[in-house]
Scaffold this motif. Sequence first.
Motif: not given
Length: 249
Positions: A36-46, A68-71, A75-86
């Motif tokens: 989700k791209i928030l109203n102020d332009g920041h990003l939320l991944y979940w 944003e351009k560095n993302i 990747y999410s494995v489950s509701e308990g483990v996720a990762s972001v690569t930058m």
Amino acid sequence: MRTESDLLVLLEELSSIKWYVIGVCEVKKKLSEEQKILNDGHLLYWRGKPQGSKQELGIGFFIHKRLEKNIVEFYSVSEGVASVTMKPNNRYNLKIIQVNAQTCSYNDEEIGRFYEDVHLASERVKTHFTITIGNFNAKIGKNTEETVIGNHGIGTRNERGQMLVDFAEARSLNIMNTFFEKRHRMPNVATLKIRATEFSLNIQNRYSLLDDEDLNNDKINKQFNDIIKEAALKVGGKNDKQSSSKLSI
């Protein structure tokens, strides 16, 4: 962070600090995975549980709009483990793994699967740097000569703490929050009221034992000091290292 109002409260708090990437636990969103791209332009991944499931756990990342351009990948494995690569620059890449382990009400088999998910996330994409953050629901305790633990562990290790230490040792990881001294946390209001009541009762109990014969001012002061010191120690105070006559609570 289940509702939009919860999200707005968090964003208001973030506006007062400098941040770039923040990992969050207990997201409890109804969609299994979303960006989700928030109203102020920041990003939320979940990543949460699918519709119809009990809404628990859930993890995510707030990522500053400047990155944003560095993302490279979320990747999410489950509701308990996720990762972001930058990719912060042309030379290096970085992976941040966010975790939220189950509580002690879950059995060891389920916790074992959680650690398998963490391993899967760490091995999925090779990066120059990998940082794992979040809540392992484990008590590490103080150092018992393991090299993966620093000198600032707290409390006594439990079974889940041993599982975390074993996991770190097997993969040559360091449990970094044990390498830094923590700030003393102020107790909440309810705890302070309980301590104040206990302190008052301890003072009264000890005051009744004062000797009332042949006491000069120095002896009276010493007895009062000893009474206050003992009462304070009973409710969680500690001796000041620089002066034996001072107490902190």
